[in-house]
Structure formats: structure tokens, C-alpha cells
Design a protein around this motif. Structure first.
Motif, PDB file in Angstrom:
ATOM      1  N   ARG A  42       0.831  -1.195   0.000  1.00 32.04           N
ATOM      2  CA  ARG A  42       0.000   0.000   0.000  1.00 32.04           C
ATOM      3  C   ARG A  42       0.867   1.248   0.000  1.00 32.04           C
ATOM      4  O   ARG A  42       2.010   1.229   0.417  1.00 32.04           O
ATOM      5  N   ALA A  43       0.250   2.332  -0.447  1.00 32.56           N
ATOM      6  CA  ALA A  43       0.892   3.636  -0.350  1.00 32.56           C
ATOM      7  C   ALA A  43       0.794   4.108   1.107  1.00 32.56           C
ATOM      8  O   ALA A  43      -0.111   3.717   1.831  1.00 32.56           O
ATOM      9  N   CYS A  58      -0.093  11.161  -0.037  1.00 31.83           N
ATOM     10  CA  CYS A  58       0.259   9.749  -0.130  1.00 31.83           C
ATOM     11  C   CYS A  58       1.506   9.563  -0.988  1.00 31.83           C
ATOM     12  O   CYS A  58       1.668  10.245  -2.002  1.00 31.83           O
ATOM     13  N   ASN A  60       3.845   6.262  -2.645  1.00 29.97           N
ATOM     14  CA  ASN A  60       3.846   4.818  -2.914  1.00 29.97           C
ATOM     15  C   ASN A  60       5.293   4.337  -3.062  1.00 29.97           C
ATOM     16  O   ASN A  60       5.907   4.529  -4.106  1.00 29.97           O
ATOM     17  N   SER A  66      -1.150   1.806  -7.038  1.00 28.19           N
ATOM     18  CA  SER A  66      -2.175   1.822  -6.000  1.00 28.19           C
ATOM     19  C   SER A  66      -3.132   2.970  -6.292  1.00 28.19           C
ATOM     20  O   SER A  66      -2.742   3.971  -6.890  1.00 28.19           O
ATOM     21  N   GLN A 112      -7.772   2.457   0.039  1.00 27.37           N
ATOM     22  CA  GLN A 112      -6.881   2.118  -1.064  1.00 27.37           C
ATOM     23  C   GLN A 112      -7.335   0.841  -1.723  1.00 27.37           C
ATOM     24  O   GLN A 112      -7.934  -0.033  -1.096  1.00 27.37           O
TER      25      GLN A 112
END
Length: 116
Positions: A42-43, A58, A60, A66, A112
Motif C-alpha cells: 500500500r501507499a 500519499c 507509494n 495503487s 486504497q
């Protein structure tokens, strides 16, 4: 030295060597990837509220795409909640997603999903 003692010493030495090899081999093998969907890369997101605006930043760090979405729950009953569109975050990229309420924000979070 009696024969029984020699056998015991030899067995102890063999067992020690075997356990040492097994332990080092176990450390050398990387853990298997989990089949748990929560373990999907996940980010990393940070959220902030300034007045009536909510922001998620965010980044990544993974090698997979994502998609992030910001959700804002407004405090007043007449103020509509906000769900942003899904924004793609590519490998080694960062995005900023923002939304706002007319008045106060009660809660905000990021969801997400893996990209395609």
C-alpha cells in the motif's frame, strides 16, 4: 573414556552441528508472502485538517500501482459528506488529495485499492 560416554558425546556434537545448520538455513530463507489481502503493498498516507479542508498526502514506495481515495465525514447533518475519485499513485510517486466541508470536519480517512 567408556563407550557409552563416547556415544553420548558424539551424539551431542552431531545434534549441535545439525541444529546449527538448521537454524542458519532457516534464517537464510526469506518468509513466504502471505495470502492475506490486507498484506497487499500500500501507499503510505498522512492526513491533515485545516479549517474545513481535509488533505491526504500519499507516497507509494512499492513497485505496484495503487489507487487512493479520500473520505470526509462532515460534522453538520446538512453538510454533505465527501468521497473523492480514486487517484492512481504509481511506483515511487506521491499525490495530494483534498476535499472540504462547508463547515467543520468530523472525520477523514483514506481507502486504497490495488491498481491495474
Amino acid at each position: 573414556m567408556p563407550a557409552s560416554r563416547r556415544r553420548t558425546a558424539a551424539l551431542t556434537a552431531a545434534l549441535t552441528a545439525l541444529l546449527g545448520v538448521t537454524a542458519s538455513a532457516a534464517r537464510a530463507v526469506p518468509p513466504a508472502p502471505a495470502d492475506d489481502p490486507r498484506d497487499v503493498p500500500r501507499a503510505h498516507c498522512r492526513t491533515a485538517v485545516v479549517g474545513s479542508t481535509g488533505t491526504a498526502r500519499c507516497f507509494n514506495p512499492n513497485g505496484t500501482l495503487s489507487r487512493v481515495r479520500l473520505h470526509i465525514e462532515c460534522k453538520r447533518w446538512y453538510d454533505p459528506d465527501v468521497d473523492t475519485r480514486a487517484v492512481p499513485v504509481g511506483p515511487a510517486q506521491g499525490v495530494t488529495v483534498a476535499g472540504r466541508c462547508w463547515q467543520e470536519i468530523q472525520d477523514l480517512w483514506v481507502s486504497q485499492e490495488p491498481g491495474e
